[in-house]
Design a protein around this motif. Structure first.
Motif, PDB file in Angstrom:
ATOM      1  N   ALA A 212       0.881  -1.270  -0.203  1.00 25.95           N
ATOM      2  CA  ALA A 212      -0.011  -0.420  -0.187  1.00 25.95           C
ATOM      3  C   ALA A 212       0.415   1.130  -0.079  1.00 25.95           C
ATOM      4  CB  ALA A 212      -0.726  -0.061   0.909  1.00 25.95           C
ATOM      5  N   VAL A 213       0.696   1.929  -0.856  1.00 27.68           N
ATOM      6  CA  VAL A 213       1.530   3.106  -1.352  1.00 27.68           C
ATOM      7  C   VAL A 213       0.781   4.073  -0.640  1.00 27.68           C
ATOM      8  CG1 VAL A 213       2.825   2.443  -3.425  1.00 27.68           C
ATOM      9  CG2 VAL A 213       0.235   3.803  -3.800  1.00 27.68           C
ATOM     10  N   TYR A 214       1.395   5.482  -0.430  1.00 26.78           N
ATOM     11  CA  TYR A 214       0.791   6.573   0.729  1.00 26.78           C
ATOM     12  C   TYR A 214      -0.398   7.012   0.018  1.00 26.78           C
ATOM     13  CZ  TYR A 214       0.373  11.644   0.846  1.00 26.78           C
ATOM     14  OH  TYR A 214      -0.090  13.197   1.035  1.00 26.78           O
ATOM     15  N   ASP A 215      -0.844   6.935  -1.675  1.00 27.46           N
ATOM     16  CA  ASP A 215      -2.233   7.516  -1.901  1.00 27.46           C
ATOM     17  C   ASP A 215      -2.938   6.243  -2.638  1.00 27.46           C
ATOM     18  OD1 ASP A 215      -0.773   7.160  -4.093  1.00 27.46           O
ATOM     19  OD2 ASP A 215      -1.040   9.049  -4.731  1.00 27.46           O
ATOM     20  N   ASP A 216      -2.629   5.121  -2.360  1.00 32.24           N
ATOM     21  CA  ASP A 216      -3.539   4.026  -2.968  1.00 32.24           C
ATOM     22  C   ASP A 216      -2.943   2.138  -2.901  1.00 32.24           C
ATOM     23  OD1 ASP A 216      -4.985   2.780  -4.922  1.00 32.24           O
ATOM     24  OD2 ASP A 216      -3.968   3.258  -6.917  1.00 32.24           O
ATOM     25  N   ALA A 217      -3.799   1.942  -3.077  1.00 33.00           N
ATOM     26  CA  ALA A 217      -4.426   0.241  -2.076  1.00 33.00           C
ATOM     27  C   ALA A 217      -3.244  -0.377  -4.286  1.00 33.00           C
ATOM     28  CB  ALA A 217      -5.099  -0.633  -1.929  1.00 33.00           C
ATOM     29  N   MET A 218      -2.889  -1.941  -3.481  1.00 30.32           N
ATOM     30  CA  MET A 218      -2.081  -2.605  -4.020  1.00 30.32           C
ATOM     31  C   MET A 218      -2.200  -3.697  -3.969  1.00 30.32           C
ATOM     32  SD  MET A 218       1.004  -0.501  -5.501  1.00 30.32           S
ATOM     33  CE  MET A 218       1.798  -2.087  -6.290  1.00 30.32           C
ATOM     34  N   GLY A 219      -1.477  -4.922  -4.613  1.00 27.16           N
ATOM     35  CA  GLY A 219      -1.196  -6.478  -4.226  1.00 27.16           C
ATOM     36  C   GLY A 219      -2.028  -6.497  -2.564  1.00 27.16           C
ATOM     37  N   PHE A 220      -3.516  -7.067  -2.181  1.00 25.50           N
ATOM     38  CA  PHE A 220      -3.531  -7.338  -1.774  1.00 25.50           C
ATOM     39  C   PHE A 220      -3.528  -5.593  -0.485  1.00 25.50           C
ATOM     40  CE2 PHE A 220      -1.447 -11.695  -2.287  1.00 25.50           C
ATOM     41  CZ  PHE A 220      -2.709 -11.474  -4.190  1.00 25.50           C
ATOM     42  N   CYS A 221      -3.714  -5.067  -0.519  1.00 25.24           N
ATOM     43  CA  CYS A 221      -2.991  -3.899   0.100  1.00 25.24           C
ATOM     44  C   CYS A 221      -4.116  -2.915   0.534  1.00 25.24           C
ATOM     45  CB  CYS A 221      -1.427  -4.195   0.711  1.00 25.24           C
ATOM     46  SG  CYS A 221      -0.184  -5.231   0.842  1.00 25.24           S
ATOM     47  N   PHE A 222      -4.168  -2.641   1.218  1.00 26.77           N
ATOM     48  CA  PHE A 222      -4.835  -0.910   1.927  1.00 26.77           C
ATOM     49  C   PHE A 222      -3.853  -0.083   2.394  1.00 26.77           C
ATOM     50  CE2 PHE A 222      -8.161  -4.183   0.456  1.00 26.77           C
ATOM     51  CZ  PHE A 222      -8.773  -3.813  -0.814  1.00 26.77           C
ATOM     52  N   VAL A 223      -3.682  -0.310   3.461  1.00 25.63           N
ATOM     53  CA  VAL A 223      -3.866   0.600   4.632  1.00 25.63           C
ATOM     54  C   VAL A 223      -1.953  -0.344   5.335  1.00 25.63           C
ATOM     55  CG1 VAL A 223      -3.313   1.047   6.845  1.00 25.63           C
ATOM     56  CG2 VAL A 223      -4.942   1.813   5.132  1.00 25.63           C
ATOM     57  N   ASN A 224      -0.906   0.861   4.708  1.00 23.93           N
ATOM     58  CA  ASN A 224       0.782  -0.048   4.537  1.00 23.93           C
ATOM     59  C   ASN A 224       0.684  -0.250   6.747  1.00 23.93           C
ATOM     60  OD1 ASN A 224       3.128  -0.085   5.025  1.00 23.93           O
ATOM     61  ND2 ASN A 224       3.617   0.037   3.218  1.00 23.93           N
ATOM     62  N   ASN A 225       0.104  -1.184   7.058  1.00 26.76           N
ATOM     63  CA  ASN A 225       0.336  -1.550   8.534  1.00 26.76           C
ATOM     64  C   ASN A 225       1.471  -1.390   9.512  1.00 26.76           C
ATOM     65  OD1 ASN A 225      -2.568  -2.712   8.040  1.00 26.76           O
ATOM     66  ND2 ASN A 225      -1.238  -4.536   7.803  1.00 26.76           N
ATOM     67  N   VAL A 226       3.007  -1.995   8.467  1.00 27.58           N
ATOM     68  CA  VAL A 226       4.252  -1.457   9.637  1.00 27.58           C
ATOM     69  C   VAL A 226       4.623   0.447   9.422  1.00 27.58           C
ATOM     70  CG1 VAL A 226       6.425  -1.832   7.624  1.00 27.58           C
ATOM     71  CG2 VAL A 226       6.686  -2.750   9.428  1.00 27.58           C
ATOM     72  N   ALA A 227       4.494   0.821   8.486  1.00 31.65           N
ATOM     73  CA  ALA A 227       4.325   2.186   8.273  1.00 31.65           C
ATOM     74  C   ALA A 227       3.332   2.766   9.063  1.00 31.65           C
ATOM     75  CB  ALA A 227       3.885   2.664   6.652  1.00 31.65           C
ATOM     76  N   VAL A 228       2.294   2.302   9.494  1.00 30.66           N
ATOM     77  CA  VAL A 228       1.465   2.836  10.625  1.00 30.66           C
ATOM     78  C   VAL A 228       1.961   2.527  11.813  1.00 30.66           C
ATOM     79  CG1 VAL A 228      -1.001   2.672  12.039  1.00 30.66           C
ATOM     80  CG2 VAL A 228      -0.754   3.131   9.438  1.00 30.66           C
ATOM     81  N   ALA A 229       2.329   1.477  12.331  1.00 33.42           N
ATOM     82  CA  ALA A 229       3.437   0.614  13.379  1.00 33.42           C
ATOM     83  C   ALA A 229       4.425   2.007  13.732  1.00 33.42           C
ATOM     84  CB  ALA A 229       3.417   0.002  13.793  1.00 33.42           C
ATOM     85  N   ALA A 230       5.318   1.968  12.602  1.00 30.21           N
ATOM     86  CA  ALA A 230       6.816   3.177  12.435  1.00 30.21           C
ATOM     87  C   ALA A 230       6.681   4.553  13.079  1.00 30.21           C
ATOM     88  CB  ALA A 230       7.403   2.617  11.613  1.00 30.21           C
ATOM     89  N   LYS A 231       5.506   5.049  12.485  1.00 28.61           N
ATOM     90  CA  LYS A 231       5.336   6.548  12.764  1.00 28.61           C
ATOM     91  C   LYS A 231       4.650   6.417  13.923  1.00 28.61           C
ATOM     92  CE  LYS A 231       5.057  10.501  10.813  1.00 28.61           C
ATOM     93  NZ  LYS A 231       6.029  11.309   9.361  1.00 28.61           N
ATOM     94  N   TYR A 232       2.967   5.856  14.631  1.00 31.96           N
ATOM     95  CA  TYR A 232       3.079   6.288  16.071  1.00 31.96           C
ATOM     96  C   TYR A 232       4.156   5.748  16.189  1.00 31.96           C
ATOM     97  CZ  TYR A 232       0.965   4.440  19.635  1.00 31.96           C
ATOM     98  OH  TYR A 232      -0.509   4.777  20.886  1.00 31.96           O
ATOM     99  N   ALA A 233       5.722   4.683  16.379  1.00 29.01           N
ATOM    100  CA  ALA A 233       6.515   4.763  17.341  1.00 29.01           C
ATOM    101  C   ALA A 233       6.943   5.921  16.863  1.00 29.01           C
ATOM    102  CB  ALA A 233       6.974   3.397  17.161  1.00 29.01           C
ATOM    103  N   LEU A 234       7.354   6.221  16.343  1.00 29.58           N
ATOM    104  CA  LEU A 234       8.211   7.470  16.450  1.00 29.58           C
ATOM    105  C   LEU A 234       7.392   9.091  16.619  1.00 29.58           C
ATOM    106  CD1 LEU A 234       9.340   7.389  12.569  1.00 29.58           C
ATOM    107  CD2 LEU A 234      11.066   7.877  14.336  1.00 29.58           C
ATOM    108  N   GLU A 235       6.374   8.971  16.664  1.00 32.91           N
ATOM    109  CA  GLU A 235       5.572  10.276  16.959  1.00 32.91           C
ATOM    110  C   GLU A 235       5.573  10.059  18.482  1.00 32.91           C
ATOM    111  OE1 GLU A 235       2.711  11.260  14.298  1.00 32.91           O
ATOM    112  OE2 GLU A 235       4.109  12.259  13.126  1.00 32.91           O
TER     113      GLU A 235
END
Length: 337
Positions: free
Chosen positions: A123-146
């Protein structure tokens, strides 16, 4: 290990013959029934604000409405139903739980592993693809950083497909080191060695694109000579693993030759790295489409944290992979080895 799991993730119904099926998680849980020390933990879903911290707001609002209207085929590979929205938010929330639990000191036999679905690394910044809608690991990384005020997070993606979505989201972000080891030429066709980041993120993306047929010894050499020294140099506060199991020799949609034992070796290498530099680690499920080998792969990661010692491979590193390693080390200034 402690596994992040919610039955909501089973409600994401992709239909008959789709490889990313609820049976993937059912198979994992069935395989873990025979293991000691397994604990399941639910978590709150990720909020809109937490998801739009890494995704375009217009895209996420469109996705939510798409599901509310009954879903359908977003693209030929990526499908949803009405219940998919709750599964998407829950899967991202389980990934946040994994990151937060690791930072709270849950390591060793309590190391967290989020087994939510749908997966996320395409899942890229502005689209779904490849079975993926929201980038789970990216959400987790950003959450941890902030939320935990970290200086840096590293992500290792050992799924057989390039984690193009994670790369896209963090390509110009110097606070996240993203490394992907994947099969050359496989979907989505990105992840060349010279894709290293830009702007503040220059040098913080490491791609290792391996030839089809690479096996356990080849992968382990990449971990030892490329990923580990680069992560040590980056010196992050948290390591997240995008753990796909589709590089397995018996997975139906790849041509790699990693053994089940290989995933124990990769886990042990990353655990040892984290012990050396005093860094917590958490796992987030990505791909893996042979149900038996997916269940075995997750189970062997658990067994490794439960004290089982992995067995070194009885094979040599191929010349083609050694050439890849040399190229990546040169690009990233790691010297000769």
């Amino acid at each position: 290990m402690r596994f992040g799991y919610s039955p909501r993730c089973l409600d994401h119904d992709t239909g008959p013959r789709h490889p990313e099926t609820p049976d993937r998680v059912r198979a994992i849980r069935e395989g873990l029934k025979r293991k000691h020390g397994v604990e399941y933990v639910d978590a709150d879903p990720a909020t809109m604000d937490e998801i739009t911290a890494v995704h375009e707001t217009d895209y996420i609002e469109e996705l939510k409405e798409f599901c509310a209207n009954g879903g359908g085929d977003w693209d030929p590979d990526t499908t949803a139903v009405e219940e998919s929205w709750d599964a998407i938010c829950k899967s991202a929330g389980l990934s946040q739980w994994a990151a937060e639990s690791a930072l709270d000191g849950e390591q060793g036999r309590d190391t967290p592993f989020a087994i939510g679905r749908p997966p996320g690394h395409h899942a890229v910044y502005d689209d779904a693809m490849g079975f993926c809608f929201v980038n789970n690991v990216a959400v987790a990384a950003k959450y941890a950083l902030e939320e935990r005020d970290l200086d840096g997070v590293a992500i290792v993606d050992w799924d057989v497909h390039h984690g193009n979505g994670t790369q896209d989201i963090f390509y110009d972000d110097g606070d996240v080191f993203f490394s992907s080891i994947h099969e050359d030429g496989l979907y989505p066709g990105t992840g060349d060695h010279d894709e290293t980041g830009e702007g503040d993120g220059e040098g913080a993306t490491m791609n290792v694109s391996l030839p089809a047929g690479a096996g356990t010894a080849d992968y382990e050499a990449v971990f030892e000579r490329c990923l580990e020294p680069a992560i040590e140099r980056f010196d992050p506060d948290l390591l997240l693993v995008s753990a796909g199991f589709d590089a397995h020799r018996h997975d139906p949609i790849s041509r790699m030759r990693v053994s089940t034992e290989g995933y124990a070796l990769f886990t042990d290498r990353l655990r040892s790295l984290c012990d050396r530099v005093d860094m917590p680690i958490a796992f987030v499920l990505e791909g893996g489409y042979g149900l038996d080998v997916l269940a075995d792969g997750v189970a062997i990661v658990h067994e490794t944290f439960d004290g089982r010692q992995p067995i070194d491979p009885d094979e040599d590193v191929s010349d083609d992979v050694l050439a890849c390693i040399d190229e990546v080390r040169e690009i990233h200034g790691l010297g000769e080895k």
